[in-house]
Design a protein around this motif. Structure first.
Motif, PDB file in Angstrom:
ATOM      1  N   LEU A 256      -0.352   4.285   6.007  1.00  0.00           N
ATOM      2  CA  LEU A 256      -0.065   2.860   6.164  1.00  0.00           C
ATOM      3  C   LEU A 256      -1.139   2.187   7.016  1.00  0.00           C
ATOM      4  N   VAL A 257      -1.535   2.860   8.105  1.00  0.00           N
ATOM      5  CA  VAL A 257      -2.595   2.300   8.964  1.00  0.00           C
ATOM      6  C   VAL A 257      -3.909   2.216   8.198  1.00  0.00           C
ATOM      7  N   SER A 258      -4.202   3.259   7.417  1.00  0.00           N
ATOM      8  CA  SER A 258      -5.442   3.256   6.626  1.00  0.00           C
ATOM      9  C   SER A 258      -5.443   2.130   5.611  1.00  0.00           C
ATOM     10  N   LEU A 259      -4.297   1.873   4.997  1.00  0.00           N
ATOM     11  CA  LEU A 259      -4.193   0.776   4.023  1.00  0.00           C
ATOM     12  C   LEU A 259      -4.478  -0.561   4.701  1.00  0.00           C
ATOM     13  N   VAL A 260      -3.897  -0.778   5.895  1.00  0.00           N
ATOM     14  CA  VAL A 260      -4.123  -2.052   6.590  1.00  0.00           C
ATOM     15  C   VAL A 260      -5.588  -2.176   6.989  1.00  0.00           C
ATOM     16  N   ALA A 261      -6.178  -1.068   7.458  1.00  0.00           N
ATOM     17  CA  ALA A 261      -7.585  -1.110   7.864  1.00  0.00           C
ATOM     18  C   ALA A 261      -8.492  -1.423   6.677  1.00  0.00           C
ATOM     19  N   LEU A 262      -8.241  -0.747   5.534  1.00  0.00           N
ATOM     20  CA  LEU A 262      -9.048  -1.008   4.347  1.00  0.00           C
ATOM     21  C   LEU A 262      -8.830  -2.433   3.848  1.00  0.00           C
ATOM     22  N   GLY A 263      -7.581  -2.870   3.877  1.00  0.00           N
ATOM     23  CA  GLY A 263      -7.287  -4.232   3.444  1.00  0.00           C
ATOM     24  C   GLY A 263      -7.973  -5.262   4.319  1.00  0.00           C
ATOM     25  N   ALA A 264      -8.001  -5.027   5.621  1.00  0.00           N
ATOM     26  CA  ALA A 264      -8.679  -5.952   6.534  1.00  0.00           C
ATOM     27  C   ALA A 264     -10.171  -6.002   6.239  1.00  0.00           C
ATOM     28  N   ALA A 265     -10.742  -4.812   5.982  1.00  0.00           N
ATOM     29  CA  ALA A 265     -12.185  -4.781   5.660  1.00  0.00           C
ATOM     30  C   ALA A 265     -12.477  -5.540   4.373  1.00  0.00           C
ATOM     31  N   LEU A 266     -11.626  -5.343   3.368  1.00  0.00           N
ATOM     32  CA  LEU A 266     -11.819  -6.055   2.106  1.00  0.00           C
ATOM     33  C   LEU A 266     -11.638  -7.559   2.272  1.00  0.00           C
ATOM     34  N   THR A 267     -10.717  -7.964   3.161  1.00  0.00           N
ATOM     35  CA  THR A 267     -10.492  -9.394   3.410  1.00  0.00           C
ATOM     36  C   THR A 267     -11.691 -10.003   4.111  1.00  0.00           C
ATOM     37  N   LEU A 268     -12.221  -9.305   5.113  1.00  0.00           N
ATOM     38  CA  LEU A 268     -13.396  -9.798   5.829  1.00  0.00           C
ATOM     39  C   LEU A 268     -14.605  -9.883   4.906  1.00  0.00           C
ATOM     40  N   ASP A 269     -14.617  -9.008   3.884  1.00  0.00           N
ATOM     41  CA  ASP A 269     -15.721  -9.008   2.937  1.00  0.00           C
ATOM     42  C   ASP A 269     -15.461  -9.974   1.784  1.00  0.00           C
ATOM     43  N   ALA A 270     -14.338 -10.703   1.911  1.00  0.00           N
ATOM     44  CA  ALA A 270     -13.978 -11.730   0.922  1.00  0.00           C
ATOM     45  C   ALA A 270     -13.657 -11.150  -0.449  1.00  0.00           C
ATOM     46  N   ARG A 271     -13.324  -9.878  -0.479  1.00  0.00           N
ATOM     47  CA  ARG A 271     -12.926  -9.271  -1.756  1.00  0.00           C
ATOM     48  C   ARG A 271     -11.406  -9.175  -1.888  1.00  0.00           C
ATOM     49  N   LEU A 272     -10.700  -9.686  -0.888  1.00  0.00           N
ATOM     50  CA  LEU A 272      -9.230  -9.683  -0.907  1.00  0.00           C
ATOM     51  C   LEU A 272      -8.758 -10.889  -0.128  1.00  0.00           C
ATOM     52  N   THR A 273      -7.790 -11.600  -0.676  1.00  0.00           N
ATOM     53  CA  THR A 273      -7.288 -12.779   0.031  1.00  0.00           C
ATOM     54  C   THR A 273      -6.327 -12.355   1.128  1.00  0.00           C
ATOM     55  N   PRO A 274      -6.280 -13.145   2.222  1.00  0.00           N
ATOM     56  CA  PRO A 274      -5.326 -12.831   3.294  1.00  0.00           C
ATOM     57  C   PRO A 274      -3.879 -12.776   2.785  1.00  0.00           C
ATOM     58  N   ALA A 275      -3.546 -13.651   1.828  1.00  0.00           N
ATOM     59  CA  ALA A 275      -2.179 -13.654   1.303  1.00  0.00           C
ATOM     60  C   ALA A 275      -1.863 -12.343   0.602  1.00  0.00           C
ATOM     61  N   THR A 276      -2.825 -11.853  -0.181  1.00  0.00           N
ATOM     62  CA  THR A 276      -2.604 -10.579  -0.878  1.00  0.00           C
ATOM     63  C   THR A 276      -2.479  -9.436   0.127  1.00  0.00           C
ATOM     64  N   LEU A 277      -3.333  -9.442   1.175  1.00  0.00           N
ATOM     65  CA  LEU A 277      -3.251  -8.406   2.206  1.00  0.00           C
ATOM     66  C   LEU A 277      -1.880  -8.424   2.876  1.00  0.00           C
ATOM     67  N   LEU A 278      -1.411  -9.623   3.194  1.00  0.00           N
ATOM     68  CA  LEU A 278      -0.101  -9.729   3.835  1.00  0.00           C
ATOM     69  C   LEU A 278       0.990  -9.203   2.913  1.00  0.00           C
ATOM     70  N   ALA A 279       0.942  -9.562   1.638  1.00  0.00           N
ATOM     71  CA  ALA A 279       1.955  -9.131   0.683  1.00  0.00           C
ATOM     72  C   ALA A 279       1.915  -7.615   0.493  1.00  0.00           C
ATOM     73  N   VAL A 280       0.700  -7.063   0.377  1.00  0.00           N
ATOM     74  CA  VAL A 280       0.573  -5.615   0.198  1.00  0.00           C
ATOM     75  C   VAL A 280       1.052  -4.876   1.434  1.00  0.00           C
ATOM     76  N   THR A 281       0.778  -5.415   2.604  1.00  0.00           N
ATOM     77  CA  THR A 281       1.224  -4.766   3.849  1.00  0.00           C
ATOM     78  C   THR A 281       2.745  -4.707   3.917  1.00  0.00           C
ATOM     79  N   VAL A 282       3.405  -5.815   3.533  1.00  0.00           N
ATOM     80  CA  VAL A 282       4.877  -5.824   3.512  1.00  0.00           C
ATOM     81  C   VAL A 282       5.404  -4.786   2.531  1.00  0.00           C
ATOM     82  N   ALA A 283       4.809  -4.737   1.321  1.00  0.00           N
ATOM     83  CA  ALA A 283       5.258  -3.770   0.318  1.00  0.00           C
ATOM     84  C   ALA A 283       4.989  -2.340   0.773  1.00  0.00           C
TER      85      ALA A 283
END
Length: 604
Positions: A256-283
């Motif tokens: 779970l921590v690895s998913l959030v870390a990867l998601g944050a990196a992808l968001t900072l790199d503009a390859r993932l929207t913050p909304a999608t990261l938030l939704a994926v983190t909840v799921a």
């Protein structure tokens, strides 16, 4: 789980159909539950838009409400089985266990301790009902919710989905290790619990002896070893699964921590929207919760499996087979036709090529040393087991063509050790025929010579006899068992020296009752006191499973070198006892009072 499901269906018994339907309802409810969690993803995505599309937000809120309502309705149906059928499954399981024990071959039943069977019928049956009514639905949730949410996360972003899949695959070996260790550990614990229950029953029954010998209490040799083993088994079971459970939970959290870390990196790199990261983190958080819980719940599933397996072990014992073509006997002569019988687990046969006939309306006595096969003959007559070779017949009917219950309808047994239940005198007599009227019960008691005693009790036939008949004397207990036999009025009577443990006064009364009981019946008596069988139609002398002599008392005494004549002489001489006492003896000398006998112990 397939193995546990099979055992659950066995435990569900007549409610297996409802159990399957409940599992289907649980699966549907869990899918709706997972879908409801998944619907948060587009809802959060809409809420994070600028500007927010109110219509789409309302749409997803309506979808969420619909899914939650549907799940709630299905959960109500699921709980109907859980709450309405739990006690029914428990009752059904115990009734089926009772039927299985009644049909179980006696030698198989004899090797199982009473306390161990109490554990199966008591705690194991309760645990089985809990597994059927609650744990199965819980397992469906633990598997289905992560599966659905995992698919959703993979669909949203395959990279984040792979992190969850990798974490799950890494945790599975730990869960399997928990399963293996718990399975072995709980089986050991359950066996230790059964052994402890058996020893506690034995301890309570033998408490007067233990007190008299100073061995009662916490350090009793009867209890201390089994309590120690039980404690060691419980401690070992808990320790063995602790590290794998912690390892599985740690890996899931790391995923779970690895998913959030990867998601944050992808968001900072503009390859993932913050909304999608938030939704994926909840799921993902909802994905990880059941997996972490599964590592802990695995122990509970294995505990259930241990209970279910012990129940299955009893339910699957095959009763004695009934050969076709049997018919109720019309006559009641008894015949052993070259019978050889060996108990399970023994190499040497207890009965060897035994061949004899007991004519109808006659009395045959069995005498011989302990272990010569006397009791085994009576057990085979009651069809507690079947001989490996030869045939046992009643009235020409092979007993293997009759169910054991049908055989016992024609036989009444009076044992030396009487077993009474902690119930009223009336209920204990009526065991022989539950539909008997009070007048019939009283008539049986009169014939057994116990009515006068019972009528003088304050509560008469409603008097409780206490545990194992402790409120009655030995003679009273024996006469009550004879009253049972009178009430049954069976054509065949088996007597296992019913007067051997009685004083002379009680013996005389009981012998009079037995004389009335056996009149006109086919009788086999196991005799220890040879004076009680001098009038037998035939006497069979057994030695090491074979008949070494047969004849009347007079005929056997005419063989002075025969075993019967030697037994008669030894018992006749053994009646001359004297108490030798006398004078002051040295402190280190023998006891001042000693029992002296003029002949060696009787051979019986």
């Amino acid at each position: 789980m397939k193995r546990i499901l099979r055992l659950m269906l066995t435990a569900a018994g007549p409610y297996a159909r409802q159990f399957r339907a409940t599992l289907r309802v649980s699966l549907a409810a869990t899918i709706l539950q997972a879908a409801a969690y998944a619907s948060f993803i587009p809802l959060l995505a809409e809420l994070c838009r600028d500007p927010v599309r109110t219509g789409r937000v309302c749409l997803w809120l309506a979808v969420l409400a619909l899914l939650v309502t549907g799940e709630g309705a299905l959960r109500v149906r699921e709980m109907t089985f859980t709450y309405d059928h739990w006690h029914l499954v428990t009752r059904s399981t115990r009734l089926r266990l009772g039927a299985a024990l009644r049909a179980m071959p006696q030698q198989e039943l004899s090797r199982r301790a009473a306390g161990d069977l109490t554990q199966v019928v008591g705690n194991n049956a309760t645990m089985a009902a809990t597994a059927v009514s609650s744990l199965a639905a819980l397992f469906v949730q633990l598997v289905t919710v992560p599966a659905v949410l995992g698919v959703v996360v993979l669909a949203l972003d395959w990279r984040l989905g792979l992190v969850l899949v990798a974490g799950t695959l890494a945790a599975l070996p730990f869960v399997r290790q928990v399963q293996r260790r718990s399975s072995t550990g709980f089986r050991t614990v359950d066996e230790a619990d059964g052994e402890t229950a058996a020893r506690i029953v034995e301890y309570v029954q033998g408490l007067p002896v233990l007190k008299a010998t100073g061995r009662a209490g916490a350090d009793s040799p009867l209890l201390l070893p089994v309590l120690t083993r039980q404690h060691q088994a419980q401690a070992a079971s808990n320790r063995s699964a602790a590290l794998p459970v912690a390892g599985a939970q740690l890996l899931v959290q790391l995923a779970l921590v690895s998913l959030v870390a990867l998601g944050a990196a992808l968001t900072l790199d503009a390859r993932l929207t913050p909304a999608t990261l938030l939704a994926v983190t909840v799921a993902a958080a909802r994905f990880a919760e059941p997996l972490s819980l599964a590592a802990v719940m695995t122990k509970l599933f294995e505990l259930s499996e241990a209970a279910l397996a012990r129940i299955d072990d009893v339910l699957t014992v095959r009763p004695l087979p009934v050969a076709p073509g049997g018919h109720p006997p019309r006559a009641f002569d008894l015949h052993f036709d070259h019978v050889t019988f060996t108990y399970d687990g023994q190499d040497r046969p207890t009965l060897k090529d035994l061949d004899f006939t007991v004519p109808e309306h006659s009395l045959t006595a069995l005498v011989g040393t302990s272990g010569s096969g006397k009791t085994t003959i009576t057990r085979l007559l009651c069809r507690y087991a079947d001989p490996q070779h030869g045939t046992v017949r009643i009235g020409g009917t092979d007993l293997t063509a009759l169910a054991p219950d049908d055989v016992l309808r024609h036989i009444a047994v009076v044992f030396q050790d009487v077993h009474l239940f902690d119930d009223t005198i009336r209920a204990n007599i009526a065991l022989a025929r539950p539909d008997a009227t009070d007048a019939e019960i009283e008539a049986a008691a009169r014939a057994a010579g116990i009515h006068h005693f019972v009528s003088r009790l304050p509560d008469g036939y409603a008097t409780r006899v206490g545990e194992l008949g402790s409120a009655l004397s030995g003679g009273e207990r024996q006469r009550l068992s004879i009253a049972r036999a009178f009430l049954k009025d069976a054509p065949v009577i088996l007597l296992d020296e019913p007067t051997a443990a009685l004083d002379s006064e009680s013996e005389a009364v009981v012998q009079e009752a037995i004389a009335r009981l056996v009149a006109g019946k086919t009788v086999i008596v196991i005799a220890h006191r040879l004076t009680t069988i001098t009038g037998a139609d035939q006497i069979l002398v057994l030695d090491n499973g074979r008949i070494t002599q047969r004849g009347t008392h007079t005929e056997l005494l005419a063989e002075p070198d025969g075993r019967y004549a030697r037994m008669w002489a030894a018992q006749s001489a053994a009646r001359d006892w004297r108490i030798a006492g006398g004078g002051h003896l040295p402190e280190d000398g023998p006891s001042a009072v000693s029992v002296v006998r003029s002949a060696e112990e009787p051979l019986t």
